[in-house]
Design a protein around this motif. Sequence first.
Motif, mmCIF file in Angstrom:
data_model
loop_
_atom_site.group_PDB
_atom_site.id
_atom_site.type_symbol
_atom_site.label_atom_id
_atom_site.label_comp_id
_atom_site.label_asym_id
_atom_site.label_seq_id
_atom_site.Cartn_x
_atom_site.Cartn_y
_atom_site.Cartn_z
ATOM 1 N N ARG A 160 1.691 -10.897 3.257
ATOM 2 C CA ARG A 160 1.211 -9.600 2.456
ATOM 3 C C ARG A 160 2.274 -8.631 1.802
ATOM 4 O O ARG A 160 3.468 -9.036 2.224
ATOM 5 N N ARG A 161 1.770 -8.411 0.961
ATOM 6 C CA ARG A 161 3.426 -7.435 0.368
ATOM 7 C C ARG A 161 2.923 -5.781 0.256
ATOM 8 O O ARG A 161 1.656 -5.636 0.375
ATOM 9 N N GLY A 162 4.077 -4.917 0.277
ATOM 10 C CA GLY A 162 3.656 -3.549 0.427
ATOM 11 C C GLY A 162 4.488 -2.998 -0.400
ATOM 12 O O GLY A 162 6.404 -3.205 -0.354
ATOM 13 N N ARG A 163 4.590 -1.407 -0.979
ATOM 14 C CA ARG A 163 5.726 -0.915 -1.216
ATOM 15 C C ARG A 163 5.499 0.517 -1.181
ATOM 16 O O ARG A 163 4.142 1.156 -0.814
ATOM 17 N N GLU A 164 6.206 1.576 -0.952
ATOM 18 C CA GLU A 164 5.939 3.638 -0.965
ATOM 19 C C GLU A 164 6.173 4.166 -2.509
ATOM 20 O O GLU A 164 6.872 3.124 -3.633
ATOM 21 N N LEU A 165 4.764 4.510 -2.424
ATOM 22 C CA LEU A 165 4.313 4.761 -4.492
ATOM 23 C C LEU A 165 2.841 5.957 -4.217
ATOM 24 O O LEU A 165 2.877 5.816 -3.291
ATOM 25 N N ASP A 166 3.656 6.631 -4.735
ATOM 26 C CA ASP A 166 2.192 8.280 -4.966
ATOM 27 C C ASP A 166 1.474 7.774 -5.854
ATOM 28 O O ASP A 166 1.753 7.920 -6.819
ATOM 29 N N VAL A 167 0.493 7.932 -5.109
ATOM 30 C CA VAL A 167 -0.810 7.579 -6.041
ATOM 31 C C VAL A 167 -0.816 8.676 -7.234
ATOM 32 O O VAL A 167 -1.716 8.344 -7.969
ATOM 33 N N ARG A 168 -0.369 9.692 -6.719
ATOM 34 C CA ARG A 168 -0.520 11.184 -7.666
ATOM 35 C C ARG A 168 0.700 10.232 -8.966
ATOM 36 O O ARG A 168 0.420 10.754 -10.459
ATOM 37 N N GLU A 169 1.277 9.735 -9.214
ATOM 38 C CA GLU A 169 1.535 8.679 -10.775
ATOM 39 C C GLU A 169 0.704 8.234 -11.619
ATOM 40 O O GLU A 169 0.782 8.102 -12.662
ATOM 41 N N GLY A 170 -0.400 7.725 -10.626
ATOM 42 C CA GLY A 170 -2.029 7.521 -11.752
ATOM 43 C C GLY A 170 -1.644 6.551 -12.118
ATOM 44 O O GLY A 170 -1.450 5.858 -11.366
ATOM 45 N N PRO A 171 -3.673 5.938 -12.150
ATOM 46 C CA PRO A 171 -3.381 4.955 -12.002
ATOM 47 C C PRO A 171 -3.118 3.726 -13.243
ATOM 48 O O PRO A 171 -2.828 1.961 -12.044
ATOM 49 N N ALA A 172 -2.038 4.038 -14.352
ATOM 50 C CA ALA A 172 -1.870 2.471 -14.529
ATOM 51 C C ALA A 172 -0.597 2.184 -13.932
ATOM 52 O O ALA A 172 -0.439 1.185 -13.564
ATOM 53 N N VAL A 173 0.182 3.113 -13.077
ATOM 54 C CA VAL A 173 1.545 3.127 -12.577
ATOM 55 C C VAL A 173 0.941 2.090 -11.272
ATOM 56 O O VAL A 173 1.996 1.241 -10.528
ATOM 57 N N VAL A 174 -0.252 2.951 -10.507
ATOM 58 C CA VAL A 174 -0.379 2.355 -9.409
ATOM 59 C C VAL A 174 -1.041 0.531 -8.846
ATOM 60 O O VAL A 174 -0.750 -0.134 -8.385
ATOM 61 N N ARG A 205 -9.590 -17.945 -1.620
ATOM 62 C CA ARG A 205 -8.450 -17.343 -1.111
ATOM 63 C C ARG A 205 -8.796 -15.660 -2.283
ATOM 64 O O ARG A 205 -9.540 -15.618 -2.392
ATOM 65 N N PHE A 206 -8.591 -14.786 -0.879
ATOM 66 C CA PHE A 206 -9.162 -13.236 -1.029
ATOM 67 C C PHE A 206 -8.377 -12.335 -1.388
ATOM 68 O O PHE A 206 -7.357 -12.570 -0.564
ATOM 69 N N LEU A 207 -8.135 -11.271 -1.928
ATOM 70 C CA LEU A 207 -7.020 -10.471 -2.436
ATOM 71 C C LEU A 207 -7.542 -8.853 -1.742
ATOM 72 O O LEU A 207 -8.804 -8.254 -2.167
ATOM 73 N N GLY A 208 -7.074 -8.099 -0.443
ATOM 74 C CA GLY A 208 -6.992 -6.941 -0.302
ATOM 75 C C GLY A 208 -6.411 -6.295 -0.482
ATOM 76 O O GLY A 208 -5.504 -6.712 -1.077
ATOM 77 N N VAL A 209 -6.833 -4.732 -1.380
ATOM 78 C CA VAL A 209 -5.837 -3.893 -1.912
ATOM 79 C C VAL A 209 -6.155 -2.401 -0.809
ATOM 80 O O VAL A 209 -6.896 -2.111 -1.159
ATOM 81 N N ASP A 210 -4.888 -1.876 -0.591
ATOM 82 C CA ASP A 210 -5.014 -0.936 -0.003
ATOM 83 C C ASP A 210 -4.133 0.089 -0.586
ATOM 84 O O ASP A 210 -3.082 0.063 -0.558
ATOM 85 N N VAL A 211 -4.571 1.488 -1.159
ATOM 86 C CA VAL A 211 -4.015 2.302 -2.214
ATOM 87 C C VAL A 211 -3.851 3.389 -1.031
ATOM 88 O O VAL A 211 -5.719 3.855 -0.968
ATOM 89 N N GLY A 212 -3.199 3.607 -0.472
ATOM 90 C CA GLY A 212 -2.713 5.274 0.329
ATOM 91 C C GLY A 212 -2.263 5.896 -0.763
ATOM 92 O O GLY A 212 -1.651 5.883 -1.852
ATOM 93 N N ALA A 213 -2.580 7.486 -0.168
ATOM 94 C CA ALA A 213 -1.241 8.412 -0.962
ATOM 95 C C ALA A 213 -0.423 8.349 -1.138
ATOM 96 O O ALA A 213 0.525 8.360 -2.252
ATOM 97 N N THR A 214 0.625 7.488 -0.278
ATOM 98 C CA THR A 214 1.686 7.647 -0.546
ATOM 99 C C THR A 214 2.251 5.522 -0.736
ATOM 100 O O THR A 214 3.408 5.711 -0.632
ATOM 101 N N SER A 215 1.226 4.817 -0.445
ATOM 102 C CA SER A 215 2.044 3.656 -0.060
ATOM 103 C C SER A 215 1.117 2.768 -0.779
ATOM 104 O O SER A 215 -0.298 3.273 -0.959
ATOM 105 N N VAL A 216 1.275 1.431 -1.418
ATOM 106 C CA VAL A 216 0.698 0.500 -2.080
ATOM 107 C C VAL A 216 0.510 -1.163 -0.997
ATOM 108 O O VAL A 216 2.010 -1.454 -0.929
ATOM 109 N N ASP A 217 -0.675 -1.350 -1.185
ATOM 110 C CA ASP A 217 -0.210 -3.346 0.390
ATOM 111 C C ASP A 217 -1.163 -4.159 0.090
ATOM 112 O O ASP A 217 -2.243 -3.072 -0.357
ATOM 113 N N VAL A 218 -1.139 -4.362 -0.453
ATOM 114 C CA VAL A 218 -1.982 -6.129 -1.131
ATOM 115 C C VAL A 218 -1.443 -7.305 0.011
ATOM 116 O O VAL A 218 -0.417 -7.565 0.886
#
Length: 401
Positions: free
Chosen positions: A110-124, A85-98
């Motif tokens: 797959r799962r995803g949600r809207e999230l602003d990358v400017r929230e910072g690394p800990a939150v994202v 099993r591999f996990l692919g993670v796509d962090v966009g400017a306004t979304s996170v998908d795995v």
Amino acid sequence: MRRRVQEGVQRVHIARPETPLQARLLRLLRDRGPQARGGLAEVADLSRTRLGAELDRLAVAGLLEVRRSDAGRHSATVDLHPDLRFLGVDVGATSVDVGVTDGRLRLLGRRGRELDVREGPAVVLDAVVALWRELRAEGRAVELHGAGIGLPGPVASDEGVPVAPPLMPGWDRYPVRDHLVRALGCTVVVDNDVNVLALGEHHAGAARGVDDVLFVKLGTGVGAAVFLGGRPYRGATGSAGDVGHLGLDDSAEPCPCGARGCVEAVVSGAALARTATAAARSGASPVLARRLAAAGRVTARDVAAAATEADPEAVRLVRESGRRVGRLLATLVSFANPGLVVLCGGMTGLGHTLLAEVRAEVYRRSPPLATGDLPIVLSELGTAAGLVGGARLVSDHLFAA
Ligand SMILES: [Zn+2]
């Protein structure tokens, strides 16, 4: 893989290929699927004795399995282990998908949600781990063999850290790889998002089987990736294709990076949203004005919808975007002479009107020798490209001896 029991949970210790030959066999099974044992010696250009020894070692390591058949030893089928099993993670400017894939990088969930990358690394990164746990709870995987993550900015891939990313305040030099290794308990590889999208499209999408490819992501930001001779070309320090802040024209548009007239300030989804908002406020586009009144903002997606409704101003904006993208592409095509151009990212939702303008501009501005036989196409995998690409990124790392 050696299995051990820890705190009542079956955990899997991940083995890796020990020789370049074993790595080559694993990549072959990943890319071509199950092989008849009898034919594999020929495909891999090995003696049957040598092949048998390598397959035995890989089977003991839990990386592949040989399924016997009643018809005899050589009609057995060799396949990657079904639990890989591999996990692919796509962090966009306004979304996170795995997304979780099997060993052949087929997306299982797959799962995803809207999230602003400017929230910072800990939150994202917490969101990444939470989304993975949701997939695990669904039974998509017990244990990960590796995770590959794309970030929307420059990345020093060998250190696993972003470096001065303009769209990601608070992320500079943050130890993304080490954070995720601790949280996920597996090997993690970090790269720039466009490189990861390109790996996905090259593995299973529009660029499959093409050696020299230019990928351009048109999203909130803009970036490019290049495949040369069937492999990603990252340059001396990993920043090849980082074109978002080149000066495109004399426009006075300010860019978040502090400069003016940058590619991202002129051709990105954010730039289109800005001009579309102006068109909505001035009354030039009644359709966009209605959308602005309803939602309080106008995005590139609204422009696409308004253009579909044949709103003349929206169509004009899409065409203008296409010409600007084309101008950028003409420069890149003239430099790299690719055999294929793949456009990906949110702005490709503008569809074939955008594509037609891009093509016209590239064919007009680039040398005929470069464009004579040059297809310019949209991504085939869409939002799955970053997930398949992330899985590909880490599997390339693990399946390399
Ligand atoms: Zn800039």
